[in-house]
Design a protein around this motif. Structure first.
Motif, mmCIF file in Angstrom:
data_model
loop_
_atom_site.group_PDB
_atom_site.id
_atom_site.type_symbol
_atom_site.label_atom_id
_atom_site.label_comp_id
_atom_site.label_asym_id
_atom_site.label_seq_id
_atom_site.Cartn_x
_atom_site.Cartn_y
_atom_site.Cartn_z
ATOM 1 N N THR A 21 0.838 -1.202 0.000
ATOM 2 C CA THR A 21 0.000 0.000 0.000
ATOM 3 C C THR A 21 0.874 1.253 0.000
ATOM 4 O O THR A 21 0.650 2.181 -0.787
ATOM 5 C CB THR A 21 -0.945 0.015 1.219
ATOM 6 O OG1 THR A 21 -1.795 -1.130 1.144
ATOM 7 C CG2 THR A 21 -1.783 1.278 1.260
ATOM 8 N N LEU A 22 1.877 1.286 0.871
ATOM 9 C CA LEU A 22 2.785 2.442 0.933
ATOM 10 C C LEU A 22 3.525 2.641 -0.389
ATOM 11 O O LEU A 22 3.642 3.772 -0.884
ATOM 12 C CB LEU A 22 3.785 2.291 2.072
ATOM 13 C CG LEU A 22 3.258 2.488 3.482
ATOM 14 C CD1 LEU A 22 4.372 2.267 4.505
ATOM 15 C CD2 LEU A 22 2.652 3.864 3.651
ATOM 16 N N LEU A 23 4.017 1.560 -0.959
ATOM 17 C CA LEU A 23 4.746 1.654 -2.221
ATOM 18 C C LEU A 23 3.818 2.119 -3.351
ATOM 19 O O LEU A 23 4.210 2.936 -4.190
ATOM 20 C CB LEU A 23 5.392 0.311 -2.564
ATOM 21 C CG LEU A 23 6.279 0.272 -3.800
ATOM 22 C CD1 LEU A 23 7.372 1.337 -3.738
ATOM 23 C CD2 LEU A 23 6.887 -1.113 -3.958
ATOM 24 N N SER A 24 2.592 1.642 -3.337
ATOM 25 C CA SER A 24 1.628 2.077 -4.340
ATOM 26 C C SER A 24 1.354 3.576 -4.217
ATOM 27 O O SER A 24 1.300 4.296 -5.207
ATOM 28 C CB SER A 24 0.323 1.291 -4.193
ATOM 29 O OG SER A 24 -0.627 1.707 -5.144
ATOM 30 N N LEU B 61 15.945 -3.738 -3.841
ATOM 31 C CA LEU B 61 15.203 -4.187 -2.656
ATOM 32 C C LEU B 61 13.692 -4.106 -2.881
ATOM 33 O O LEU B 61 12.945 -5.015 -2.482
ATOM 34 C CB LEU B 61 15.606 -3.363 -1.434
ATOM 35 C CG LEU B 61 17.028 -3.604 -0.929
ATOM 36 C CD1 LEU B 61 17.402 -2.579 0.144
ATOM 37 C CD2 LEU B 61 17.189 -5.029 -0.401
ATOM 38 N N LEU B 62 13.229 -3.026 -3.513
ATOM 39 C CA LEU B 62 11.802 -2.899 -3.796
ATOM 40 C C LEU B 62 11.343 -3.946 -4.816
ATOM 41 O O LEU B 62 10.248 -4.507 -4.689
ATOM 42 C CB LEU B 62 11.479 -1.488 -4.294
ATOM 43 C CG LEU B 62 11.606 -0.376 -3.250
ATOM 44 C CD1 LEU B 62 11.422 0.984 -3.903
ATOM 45 C CD2 LEU B 62 10.629 -0.587 -2.109
ATOM 46 N N LEU C 178 0.155 -2.447 -8.313
ATOM 47 C CA LEU C 178 0.415 -2.723 -6.897
ATOM 48 C C LEU C 178 -0.865 -2.630 -6.079
ATOM 49 O O LEU C 178 -1.132 -3.481 -5.230
ATOM 50 C CB LEU C 178 1.461 -1.754 -6.342
ATOM 51 C CG LEU C 178 2.885 -1.954 -6.823
ATOM 52 C CD1 LEU C 178 3.778 -0.811 -6.345
ATOM 53 C CD2 LEU C 178 3.439 -3.293 -6.358
ATOM 54 N N TRP C 179 -1.652 -1.585 -6.328
ATOM 55 C CA TRP C 179 -2.888 -1.387 -5.556
ATOM 56 C C TRP C 179 -3.832 -2.582 -5.732
ATOM 57 O O TRP C 179 -4.470 -3.020 -4.792
ATOM 58 C CB TRP C 179 -3.569 -0.090 -5.985
ATOM 59 C CG TRP C 179 -4.682 0.280 -5.066
ATOM 60 C CD1 TRP C 179 -6.014 0.057 -5.249
ATOM 61 C CD2 TRP C 179 -4.555 0.937 -3.800
ATOM 62 N NE1 TRP C 179 -6.719 0.534 -4.178
ATOM 63 C CE2 TRP C 179 -5.847 1.079 -3.264
ATOM 64 C CE3 TRP C 179 -3.460 1.421 -3.070
ATOM 65 C CZ2 TRP C 179 -6.098 1.680 -2.039
ATOM 66 C CZ3 TRP C 179 -3.706 2.023 -1.855
ATOM 67 C CH2 TRP C 179 -5.009 2.147 -1.342
#
Length: 140
Positions: free
Chosen positions: A19-22, A127-128, A68-69
């Protein structure tokens, strides 16, 4: 929709990190879209190639945001595409813009800083990428 609500056809829950990455990718999408309009209109002689790459950056970041979402496996592909566009954009800035004047350093002084910055970016990207591969795609 809650950050941990079931999503997608498999009904998997979206991890908080996804969620944060999105949301981060969404922010980068908005920034790139605005930059692709503002910079060419405000800076005379702005290179077209940088504008095109900025639009590509916005498109790939936006696709990654949606993937991602929704917890779609193709988000790994769009994230990889975004990474390639990011590196191309960095190279274009070095080639087409008087980068060293903008940051106020001579190339020999700024070079090591730029190398450290690039290595750090590549490490964070890796890493992501690994995180998406494990938590969205489900590969180890």
């Amino acid at each position: 929709m809650s950050a941990h609500a079931p999503t997608g056809s498999a009904g998997r829950k979206r991890p908080f990190g996804v969620t944060l990455l999105s949301l981060l990718m969404g922010w980068l999408t908005l920034a790139a879209a605005l930059n692709s309009v503002v910079f060419p209109s405000q800076i005379e002689g702005w290179p077209v190639v940088i504008t095109v790459l900025t639009v590509a950056y916005a498109v790939t970041a936006g696709a990654t945001t949606i993937g991602l979402w929704r917890m779609r496996s193709w988000s790994l592909t769009t994230f990889s595409s975004w990474g390639v566009v990011l590196l191309l954009l960095m190279a274009a800035f070095l080639f087409f813009i008087d980068f060293w004047t903008i940051i106020g350093m001579q190339p020999l002084v700024a070079g090591p800083h730029f190398v450290i910055f690039t290595v750090t970016m590549v490490l964070v990207y890796w890493l992501l990428h690994r995180y998406i591969r494990r938590h969205v795609v489900g590969l180890r």
